[in-house]
Motif scaffolding. Sequence first.
Motif, short mmCIF file in Angstrom:
data_model
loop_
_atom_site.label_atom_id
_atom_site.label_comp_id
_atom_site.label_asym_id
_atom_site.label_seq_id
_atom_site.Cartn_x
_atom_site.Cartn_y
_atom_site.Cartn_z
N SER A 1 -6.63 -4.37 9.88
CA SER A 1 -6.86 -5.01 11.18
C SER A 1 -8.31 -4.86 11.62
O SER A 1 -8.89 -5.76 12.21
N ALA A 2 -8.89 -3.71 11.32
CA ALA A 2 -10.23 -3.41 11.83
C ALA A 2 -11.33 -4.06 11.00
O ALA A 2 -12.44 -4.26 11.49
N ASN A 3 -11.04 -4.36 9.72
CA ASN A 3 -12.10 -4.84 8.83
C ASN A 3 -11.86 -6.27 8.39
O ASN A 3 -10.73 -6.70 8.19
N GLU A 4 -12.97 -6.97 8.22
CA GLU A 4 -12.90 -8.35 7.75
C GLU A 4 -12.41 -8.41 6.31
O GLU A 4 -11.58 -9.22 5.94
N VAL A 5 -12.96 -7.51 5.49
CA VAL A 5 -12.59 -7.46 4.09
C VAL A 5 -12.19 -6.04 3.73
O VAL A 5 -12.87 -5.09 4.12
N THR A 6 -11.10 -5.90 3.02
CA THR A 6 -10.67 -4.58 2.57
C THR A 6 -10.42 -4.66 1.07
O THR A 6 -9.82 -5.62 0.59
N VAL A 7 -10.92 -3.68 0.34
CA VAL A 7 -10.62 -3.59 -1.08
C VAL A 7 -9.55 -2.52 -1.23
O VAL A 7 -9.73 -1.39 -0.80
N LEU A 8 -8.41 -2.89 -1.81
CA LEU A 8 -7.31 -1.96 -1.93
C LEU A 8 -7.05 -1.67 -3.41
O LEU A 8 -6.72 -2.57 -4.18
N ILE A 9 -7.27 -0.42 -3.77
CA ILE A 9 -7.03 -0.01 -5.14
C ILE A 9 -5.65 0.60 -5.19
O ILE A 9 -5.40 1.65 -4.59
N GLY A 10 -4.75 -0.06 -5.87
CA GLY A 10 -3.39 0.46 -5.93
C GLY A 10 -2.96 0.64 -7.36
O GLY A 10 -3.06 -0.27 -8.17
N GLU A 11 -2.48 1.81 -7.68
CA GLU A 11 -1.99 2.04 -9.03
C GLU A 11 -0.66 1.33 -9.23
O GLU A 11 0.02 0.98 -8.26
N THR A 12 -0.29 1.18 -10.50
CA THR A 12 0.98 0.56 -10.84
C THR A 12 2.13 1.30 -10.15
O THR A 12 2.14 2.53 -10.13
N GLY A 13 3.05 0.54 -9.60
CA GLY A 13 4.22 1.16 -9.00
C GLY A 13 4.01 1.63 -7.57
O GLY A 13 4.90 2.25 -6.98
N SER A 14 2.85 1.32 -7.00
CA SER A 14 2.60 1.74 -5.62
C SER A 14 3.36 0.87 -4.62
O SER A 14 3.65 1.29 -3.51
N GLY A 15 3.70 -0.35 -5.03
CA GLY A 15 4.38 -1.27 -4.13
C GLY A 15 3.43 -2.11 -3.31
O GLY A 15 3.85 -2.81 -2.39
N LYS A 16 2.14 -2.10 -3.66
CA LYS A 16 1.16 -2.79 -2.82
C LYS A 16 1.41 -4.29 -2.71
O LYS A 16 1.26 -4.88 -1.65
N THR A 17 1.79 -4.91 -3.82
CA THR A 17 1.90 -6.37 -3.84
C THR A 17 3.06 -6.87 -3.00
O THR A 17 2.99 -7.93 -2.39
N THR A 18 4.15 -6.11 -2.96
CA THR A 18 5.28 -6.54 -2.13
C THR A 18 5.13 -6.05 -0.69
O THR A 18 5.54 -6.74 0.24
N GLN A 19 4.54 -4.87 -0.49
CA GLN A 19 4.58 -4.27 0.85
C GLN A 19 3.43 -4.70 1.77
O GLN A 19 3.65 -4.93 2.96
N VAL A 20 2.20 -4.76 1.24
CA VAL A 20 1.07 -5.06 2.12
C VAL A 20 1.27 -6.35 2.92
O VAL A 20 1.09 -6.36 4.14
N PRO A 21 1.70 -7.44 2.27
CA PRO A 21 1.92 -8.66 3.06
C PRO A 21 2.98 -8.45 4.16
O PRO A 21 2.82 -8.97 5.27
N GLN A 22 4.01 -7.67 3.85
CA GLN A 22 5.05 -7.44 4.87
C GLN A 22 4.53 -6.58 6.02
O GLN A 22 4.87 -6.82 7.18
N TYR A 23 3.70 -5.58 5.69
CA TYR A 23 3.13 -4.75 6.75
C TYR A 23 2.30 -5.62 7.70
O TYR A 23 2.38 -5.49 8.92
N LEU A 24 1.51 -6.52 7.09
CA LEU A 24 0.63 -7.36 7.90
C LEU A 24 1.46 -8.32 8.73
O LEU A 24 1.16 -8.59 9.90
N LEU A 25 2.54 -8.83 8.15
CA LEU A 25 3.44 -9.71 8.88
C LEU A 25 4.08 -8.97 10.05
O LEU A 25 4.07 -9.44 11.18
N GLU A 26 4.59 -7.78 9.75
CA GLU A 26 5.28 -7.00 10.77
C GLU A 26 4.32 -6.52 11.86
O GLU A 26 4.73 -6.28 12.99
#
Length: 730
Positions: A99-124
């Motif tokens: 929310s605070a930054n225009e661009v964020t680089v997110l380094i997520g290891e395999t199995g972190s759930g980033k691809t499914t969860q981040v969009p939902q967090y932002l939606l919620e």
Amino acid sequence: MSFTTVLPSSNSKLFKNTTPMSKKHKFKPQFGRNENDRKSSGSGPSHSPAKRPMPPPQAHSTPPRKKARLSNGVASAIQEQRRELPIARGREALIREISANEVTVLIGETGSGKTTQVPQYLLEAGLAQAGMIGITQPRKVAATSLAARVSLEQGTPLGGCVGYAVRFDERAGPDTRVKYLTDGMLTRELLGDPLLSRYSVIVVDEAHERTLRTDLLLANLKRILRERNGSGKQKENPLKVVVMSATMDAEKFSRFFNDAKILYVKGRQHPVKIYHTSQSQTDYIDSAMRTFFQIHVDQPPGDVLIFLPGQEDIESLQKSLEMFSRQLPIDFPTVLIVPMFAALQASQQQDVFKPTPKGSRKCILATNIAETSITIPGVRYVIDTGKSKEKRYLAGPTGSGFDTLLTRDITKSSAMQRAGRAGREGPGFCYRLYTEDAFKQMAAAPEPEILRCSLVQAILQLMCVGQDIQELELMDSPDDDAIISALKNLFIIGAIDDKRRLTPLGRVLASFPLEPAHARAVVASKDLGCTSEILDIVSVLASSSKLFLDVSDKRSEIADVRRKLVHPSGDHLTLLNTVRGYSTVGIADASTQENGKAGRNARREWARQHFVNERTLREAANIRDQLRVSCERAGFDWKVSCGDAEEPVLLALSHGLAQNAALITPDGTYKQTAGQQIVKIHPSSTMADKKVPAIIFDELVYTNQIYARGVSSIQKSFLASLGAFNTRKA
DNA sequence: TGGGGATTT
């Protein structure tokens, strides 16, 4: 009977410090290392060194959504799974930072759930109020399956709040707030909406893969950020960008986006114990075989996945493994050898997903396809040869060029990806057939595709939206030589004029979802009256897989059934015969649903009998339908046909492939017309070993010689009649 | 005599 007597060259085991089940001696790793051990032990996102003050979370409400019917039990189990993902503990911090930054680089290891969860967090968190959240993927199957999973987690029907868009398939509607799409699809959307104004957030996933389309997208996102969020702008419709990547290039992405904040999320992979050889290996096939039997004899149950460069190595190792497995003592588990590569028939590809029968051990021999594209269940051991085949385009000064397809050392990121394949279901083991020193000397990540591919299509498309590849701010810019070569090619087919300006023809060519050379053939077919034929041909050429299957041990049988399809002028009209042969099977009585099904079965059987890849034909049919629409928009009749006449078809193709032509020389070799290269007709071509005055070809590939693939015989006079040919001569 | 893997309004 001792195991070592079974194998010819196995007096010394490659991996001496592994623990045989039989001898439970103390484990003392000499060169083995568990990569997970050096990963940070913290959970949730940890932050890059430069900490900035954090603003309070934005107060937004989640928009009302239509709920899909799910029993309470199932729904709560799904929410429980979400809460247990490693990324869940960092939910609030992620929302705050993004929310605070225009661009964020997110380094997520395999199995972190980033691809499914981040969009939902932002939606919620309400970040999709003004526009959608778009998440890009390099592969179609990832985009569609992720959307299905996330819509389930949201409890909404697919295509409702959560949808996807990939070529030929879209499930998204007016309610869609979270959209998974291929990076190619979003690049295409840029043409109609240069500011991507329908999106509030763009999440670029798998950015480390650095595909051509990801790179073009990142360059455009940087431009859009300036235009939508720039200082002095009203910021009515600001854009947020999240770049998600494996660990390798985090700083580079951050620097590209003006030192964007980097967040780290730990993954949830089972530990994988990694072994290196103490000495470098000269024969990776032999080493792989010895290592497999060492695992098979010494180690507990669990399937083995061996990464190899290509089909040839896979088949050769398969033969050796089968031969030596037969000599194993009777009380040993059966060895089930399963090859896996893209050109394999779909039915055989299914074999890797079948559960391993009790009392046997599956040994999968795979190319890079098992590194990212497919996940094979049950794998506990990975053998990594450290090699892969890599395609690299070498642009020539005349506007033609060729691909090299050579076996090379893999990169660190690839080696880690391969190792990770052993730890998906439980603790695993990876045996690297190279030394730890060799690993350390590997490049960190593959070179971006934009530095390794032909730029002809990319430059043409950029020109259509008024962008100049030399002025575009790319993460890595291609060499001038590659750009000049592509411009020459565009000039030869008439897409640009001698002042590098896009021509009306160039705009038409770009309107087809095809390589410019193929689009040029389609346009030429209009005046030559053979559009129907050309669409049938280029739709196969544009498909992602090969049309003709090859099974090495059925070579003569294949040659027999194919004979009917082979056209004397070569591969292009042979393709046409095949497409037409297939499409007329079982058509006669397709009037009822029952007969329609019978027709489909008959076509499947026809494809099987002729060793033709039906997947390719179905994909080609989809592409052809799309091309027909493109033809209608461009204002010409796709139905027009030249019947059995072959000359117009070959002439139309020659217009597109003007720079891919060769003439026979007195000594019987072919020499390209654009350049001095001697080329050999690829053995898989129907024109192999034929001597004709002139040929055109789809591409040149250098493996151990420069081969022309997709070859047709043409009249020499065709070349002289092409304006392009004369222009180049002048 | 030989084919790493993706992708496009």
